[in-house]
Enzyme design. Structure first.
Site, short mmCIF file in Angstrom:
data_model
loop_
_atom_site.label_atom_id
_atom_site.label_comp_id
_atom_site.label_asym_id
_atom_site.label_seq_id
_atom_site.Cartn_x
_atom_site.Cartn_y
_atom_site.Cartn_z
N ASP A 112 0.86 -1.19 0.00
CA ASP A 112 0.00 0.00 0.00
C ASP A 112 0.89 1.23 0.00
O ASP A 112 1.91 1.28 0.70
CB ASP A 112 -0.92 0.01 1.22
CG ASP A 112 -2.07 0.99 1.05
OD1 ASP A 112 -3.21 0.55 0.82
OD2 ASP A 112 -1.84 2.22 1.13
N ASP A 144 4.48 2.32 -3.72
CA ASP A 144 3.61 2.39 -4.89
C ASP A 144 3.58 1.01 -5.53
O ASP A 144 4.62 0.38 -5.74
CB ASP A 144 4.17 3.43 -5.85
CG ASP A 144 3.26 3.69 -7.04
OD1 ASP A 144 2.98 2.72 -7.80
OD2 ASP A 144 2.84 4.83 -7.24
N ASP A 162 -6.85 -4.32 -4.97
CA ASP A 162 -7.81 -3.62 -4.11
C ASP A 162 -7.50 -2.13 -4.11
O ASP A 162 -7.53 -1.48 -3.06
CB ASP A 162 -7.75 -4.20 -2.69
CG ASP A 162 -8.93 -3.78 -1.83
OD1 ASP A 162 -9.96 -3.35 -2.39
OD2 ASP A 162 -8.82 -3.89 -0.60
N ASP A 165 -11.08 3.10 -6.93
CA ASP A 165 -11.82 2.94 -8.17
C ASP A 165 -11.17 3.70 -9.32
O ASP A 165 -10.73 4.84 -9.17
CB ASP A 165 -13.26 3.47 -7.99
CG ASP A 165 -14.04 2.67 -6.99
OD1 ASP A 165 -13.66 1.51 -6.73
OD2 ASP A 165 -15.03 3.20 -6.45
#
Length: 309
Positions: A112, A144, A162, A165
């Site tokens: 993450d 990243d 995950d 969006d």
């Protein structure tokens, strides 16, 4: 009428014109700005604790497990030996929690970009995480996703995407870059699971994003779940290069539930792979979008309003 004690999160849905959703915030537990985004952990009446990034609800305690089971468990059940798992995004640790339910998993790597999200959730969502971030099989990397994939020499049996969006051209380009970088990191027979946003009308975003995945993988399939706090039916895509998920034997999938610490609560494993078959009207739209994907037109605006007591 109940009024929020501190904040109200309001969403003006460009994806769904005319539809507005409101969340009343009872108490803010954590609020900060990282180099990447605004982070809030708050308590929401009836829904429990929630994580909000730039005002966008990421999870709410009441139903987050529906989302995370659908993201993590089907790819594990579709794989005969998911020893090494990669999670891109998911800094809240809840997809990791679901992955670690499978006793076959030897190592789960979570990548993450925002360490402040990881630490905020470690502090305020620990009860939901159930120790996932501190599990001996877990490795947490603050980086990243694109940089991690470019440097890594590892291969993974299952990968979960995950990330936030892909709501516009920039987001879709980022998704394409991540998926391209993921390819060399996939072991033979690997399966990828990605959350692909809202499936329902009028824009059917999940179908658009599945079409993007098909540019990178030989086989894709879509399944879905209604997430009450998202006020939408959410899409989850499975993607592979080596086998067609629709052709896997249902009895084999159901038998692998024995490797989980408990059966799924939000779906029946024996319903797969049939759960990957969409109703005719959605399948017709899906085929059209696979043939000629529509360009993204931007996503919802999330706005926080200060509410006086």
């Amino acid at each position: 009428m109940w009024r929020s004690a501190s904040w109200i999160a309001a969403c003006s849905e460009r994806w769904h014109p005319g539809q507005q959703s409101l969340l009343g915030i009872e108490r803010i537990l954590y609020r900060a700005h990282s180099p990447w985004q605004a982070i809030i952990v708050a308590e929401v009446p009836c829904y429990g604790r929630g994580l909000f990034l730039d005002g966008d609800p990421q999870l709410l305690e009441h139903d987050e497990w529906i989302y995370h089971e659908h993201l993590a468990l089907p790819p594990l059940l579709f794989h005969p030996a998911p020893h090494r798992v990669l999670i891109l995004g998911g800094g809240d640790g809840l997809a990791l929690r679901e992955v670690l339910r499978d006793t076959r998993v030897a190592q789960a790597t979570l990548v993450d970009i925002d360490g402040m999200v990881v630490e905020a959730c470690r502090r305020h969502l620990a009860e939901l995480q159930r120790g996932s971030l501190d599990d001996a099989r877990a490795r947490v990397v603050i980086d990243d996703a694109r940089a991690f994939l470019a440097r890594s020499t590892e291969q993974f049996d299952v990968a979960l995407v995950d990330l936030t969006d892909a709501t516009d051209a920039t987001g879709v380009a980022l998704l394409d870059e991540v998926l391209a970088g993921l390819q060399p990191r996939l072991a033979p027979g690997a399966i990828v699971s990605a959350q692909v946003s809202a499936l329902d009308a009028p824009w059917h975003r999940a179908l658009l994003l599945e079409a993007r995945l098909r540019r990178h993988f030989r086989h894709t399939a879509l399944h879905r779940a209604y997430i009450p706090s998202f006020v939408h039916e959410w899409g989850f895509a499975l993607a592979t290069n080596d086998f067609d998920p629709l052709r896997l034997d249902a009895q084999t999938i159901a038998a692998r539930v024995a490797f989980l610490d408990a059966p799924p609560r939000s779906f029946r494993a024996e319903a797969y792979p049939d759960a990957l078959r969409l109703p005719p009207y959605l399948e017709a739209l899906r085929q059209r979008m696979l043939a000629a994907p529509v360009a993204p037109e931007g996503g919802p605006d999330f706005v926080w309003y200060d509410a006086e007591a």
